[in-house]
Scaffold this motif. Structure first.
Motif, mmCIF file in Angstrom:
data_model
loop_
_atom_site.group_PDB
_atom_site.id
_atom_site.type_symbol
_atom_site.label_atom_id
_atom_site.label_comp_id
_atom_site.label_asym_id
_atom_site.label_seq_id
_atom_site.Cartn_x
_atom_site.Cartn_y
_atom_site.Cartn_z
ATOM 1 N N MET A 1 26.510 3.642 41.260
ATOM 2 C CA MET A 1 26.491 5.094 41.016
ATOM 3 C C MET A 1 25.688 5.400 39.757
ATOM 4 S SD MET A 1 29.796 7.638 40.844
ATOM 5 C CE MET A 1 29.941 7.735 39.081
ATOM 6 N N GLU A 2 24.916 6.456 39.818
ATOM 7 C CA GLU A 2 24.127 6.855 38.650
ATOM 8 C C GLU A 2 25.038 7.312 37.515
ATOM 9 O OE1 GLU A 2 20.717 7.123 37.470
ATOM 10 O OE2 GLU A 2 20.960 5.421 38.824
ATOM 11 N N ALA A 3 24.686 6.912 36.329
ATOM 12 C CA ALA A 3 25.489 7.322 35.171
ATOM 13 C C ALA A 3 25.314 8.813 34.916
ATOM 14 C CB ALA A 3 25.051 6.523 33.953
ATOM 15 N N LYS A 4 26.415 9.463 34.532
ATOM 16 C CA LYS A 4 26.377 10.886 34.169
ATOM 17 C C LYS A 4 26.851 11.032 32.734
ATOM 18 C CE LYS A 4 25.526 12.839 38.317
ATOM 19 N NZ LYS A 4 24.264 13.545 38.565
ATOM 20 N N CYS A 5 26.366 12.061 32.087
ATOM 21 C CA CYS A 5 26.788 12.340 30.721
ATOM 22 C C CYS A 5 28.281 12.669 30.712
ATOM 23 C CB CYS A 5 25.989 13.507 30.159
ATOM 24 S SG CYS A 5 26.547 14.065 28.541
ATOM 25 N N ASP A 11 22.439 14.308 34.031
ATOM 26 C CA ASP A 11 21.952 12.984 34.435
ATOM 27 C C ASP A 11 21.536 12.163 33.223
ATOM 28 O OD1 ASP A 11 22.302 13.373 37.130
ATOM 29 O OD2 ASP A 11 20.304 14.259 37.410
ATOM 30 N N ALA A 12 21.594 10.844 33.408
ATOM 31 C CA ALA A 12 21.120 9.947 32.363
ATOM 32 C C ALA A 12 19.600 10.038 32.265
ATOM 33 C CB ALA A 12 21.542 8.516 32.672
ATOM 34 N N GLY A 13 19.121 10.139 31.041
ATOM 35 C CA GLY A 13 17.676 10.139 30.811
ATOM 36 C C GLY A 13 17.247 8.794 30.262
ATOM 37 N N GLN A 28 24.355 -7.463 23.149
ATOM 38 C CA GLN A 28 23.576 -6.281 23.526
ATOM 39 C C GLN A 28 24.406 -5.292 24.348
ATOM 40 O OE1 GLN A 28 19.969 -7.758 25.338
ATOM 41 N NE2 GLN A 28 19.036 -7.917 23.308
ATOM 42 N N PHE A 29 24.155 -4.019 24.102
ATOM 43 C CA PHE A 29 24.852 -2.951 24.818
ATOM 44 C C PHE A 29 23.847 -1.886 25.255
ATOM 45 C CE2 PHE A 29 27.864 -4.987 22.032
ATOM 46 C CZ PHE A 29 28.948 -5.196 22.881
ATOM 47 N N GLY A 30 24.005 -1.424 26.494
ATOM 48 C CA GLY A 30 23.127 -0.377 27.005
ATOM 49 C C GLY A 30 23.617 1.000 26.592
ATOM 50 N N TYR A 31 22.695 1.870 26.218
ATOM 51 C CA TYR A 31 22.992 3.265 25.885
ATOM 52 C C TYR A 31 22.030 4.141 26.680
ATOM 53 C CZ TYR A 31 26.187 2.380 21.958
ATOM 54 O OH TYR A 31 27.272 2.023 21.200
ATOM 55 N N PHE A 32 22.406 5.401 26.892
ATOM 56 C CA PHE A 32 21.431 6.332 27.472
ATOM 57 C C PHE A 32 21.527 7.687 26.790
ATOM 58 C CE2 PHE A 32 25.108 7.000 30.346
ATOM 59 C CZ PHE A 32 25.198 8.380 30.372
ATOM 60 N N GLU A 33 20.414 8.419 26.844
ATOM 61 C CA GLU A 33 20.385 9.801 26.358
ATOM 62 C C GLU A 33 20.610 10.705 27.555
ATOM 63 O OE1 GLU A 33 16.879 10.834 23.926
ATOM 64 O OE2 GLU A 33 16.616 8.676 23.619
ATOM 65 N N CYS A 34 21.441 11.741 27.391
ATOM 66 C CA CYS A 34 21.635 12.699 28.480
ATOM 67 C C CYS A 34 20.366 13.539 28.611
ATOM 68 C CB CYS A 34 22.841 13.587 28.185
ATOM 69 S SG CYS A 34 22.966 15.000 29.300
ATOM 70 N N ALA A 35 19.901 13.701 29.861
ATOM 71 C CA ALA A 35 18.674 14.473 30.102
ATOM 72 C C ALA A 35 18.901 15.964 29.850
ATOM 73 C CB ALA A 35 18.184 14.247 31.525
ATOM 74 N N LEU A 40 23.523 10.834 23.029
ATOM 75 C CA LEU A 40 23.299 9.404 23.228
ATOM 76 C C LEU A 40 24.675 8.763 23.407
ATOM 77 C CD1 LEU A 40 21.290 6.970 22.892
ATOM 78 C CD2 LEU A 40 21.678 7.160 20.411
ATOM 79 N N GLN A 41 24.826 7.942 24.424
ATOM 80 C CA GLN A 41 26.146 7.371 24.702
ATOM 81 C C GLN A 41 26.040 6.004 25.324
ATOM 82 O OE1 GLN A 41 27.742 10.057 28.070
ATOM 83 N NE2 GLN A 41 25.917 11.054 27.270
ATOM 84 N N ILE A 42 27.115 5.226 25.160
ATOM 85 C CA ILE A 42 27.116 3.870 25.707
ATOM 86 C C ILE A 42 27.149 3.978 27.234
ATOM 87 C CG2 ILE A 42 29.637 3.489 25.758
ATOM 88 C CD1 ILE A 42 28.941 0.699 24.383
ATOM 89 N N ALA A 43 26.414 3.105 27.931
ATOM 90 C CA ALA A 43 26.316 3.211 29.386
ATOM 91 C C ALA A 43 27.644 2.840 30.042
ATOM 92 C CB ALA A 43 25.192 2.318 29.895
#
Ligand SMILES: [Zn+2]
Length: 319
Positions: A1-5, A11-13, A28-35, A40-43
């Protein structure tokens, strides 16, 4: 499933990979910026987060502060209520106490109930009590046992959801970004506010020059403990969704954003002995002073890497 803010549902940007650098495990840890809101948040929130708060974690360690000196008490009294005349003013000019000034500006009385959420060992609560705030108390789920001062429990091992009562001030000093569900946390905190209650939330923000400049070397990213690095827009959306409005926001960043991030850029962990060498410090006093001055400018321009927000209830019911 696609990550959501987890703040606004967007949507995750852009995605990033960041390393643990406080202890220097370099995991290592994955993060994403909300589009949408830019937060910015941990995946993926690690299932074993407790592992990353080992014995000796800085906020859970150390003795409670000693009784403050006369100078510090005078500075605090002047900051809080302009008491103490010229002497108080002079003491505050030498060593300002912005926290006491804020309590004064918010009209918090010495006998008002105050809750510090994520208080660690309770150092801030202890200081507030030393300055006369007789009903200041704290909670922290990571405490091994309750903490007492002068025979009174001032910090309890508890989660926000377990607390009841009515507080004039509910504070989060760099604890909010550690909570996995910011909406649930705000909702729980809102129920603890007295009719004229306020929340004080101090958090790092990715709407800052430090994040732009340093990216994943930004010291306040602090993976995986910081689950959210709120954008200013994301934080406002979060507050509004929970029936709260931001009454005031002040950037309170300091030289740490520079020296900590420069240190990580050089691949040196926060607790690396080289970072604490008195003989051969990584950065000299002149450099630190220059960064302090730069931080003040960023704060004034609203692009420091952390802010303090004052929130009050709106009449609207939360979503
Ligand atoms: Zn968002």
């Amino acid at each position: 499933m696609e990550a959501k803010c987890r703040v606004c549902g967007g949507d995750a940007g852009k995605r990033h990979v960041a390393r643990e650098m406080m202890y220097g495990s370099r995991e290592q840890f994955g993060y994403f910026e909300c589009a949408v809101c830019g937060t910015l948040q941990i995946a993926t929130i690690p299932a074993d987060l407790a592992r990353h708060y080992p014995a000796g974690y800085y906020s859970l360690e150390g003795a409670l502060p000693k009784r403050p000196s006369l100078k510090r008490r005078l500075a605090a009294a002047w900051a809080y209520s302009r008491d103490g005349g010229l002497l108080g003013w002079a003491c505050h000019a030498l060593k300002p106490n912005p926290e006491m000034r804020l309590l004064g500006e918010l009209g918090i009385a010495k006998d008002d109930p105050i809750l510090d959420v994520g208080c660690g060992k309770g150092a801030r609560v202890a200081r507030l009590r030393q300055f006369g705030f007789s009903r200041a108390e704290g909670i922290d789920p990571h405490l091994d046992a309750d903490v007492s001062m002068d025979g009174i429990a001032i910090a309890r091992r508890a989660r926000l959801e377990d607390v009841s009562g009515s507080y004039r001030l509910v504070m989060f000093h760099h604890s909010f970004e550690h909570l996995p569900d910011p909406h649930a946390a705000l909702a729980a905190a809102r129920t603890l506010l007295a009719a004229d209650g306020r929340m004080l939330i101090r958090v790092p923000t990715c709407s800052s020059q430090a994040w732009e400049t340093y990216g994943t070397d930004w010291v306040q990213l602090d993976p995986p403990r910081h689950l959210f690095l709120f954008s200013r827009d994301g934080f406002r959306r979060l507050a509004e969704a929970q029936g709260l409005k931001i009454e005031r926001i002040d950037d309170d960043s300091d030289a740490f954003q520079f020296w900590g991030s420069e240190q990580y850029r050089r691949g040196i962990a926060m607790n690396d002995p080289r970072a604490h060498s008195k003989k051969t410090p990584l950065f000299d006093a002149t450099q630190i002073a220059a960064w302090d001055a730069q931080a003040k400018k960023l704060n004034a321009a609203g692009c420091g890497d952390q802010f303090a927000a004052i929130l009050g209830r709106t009449s609207r019911t939360p979503e």
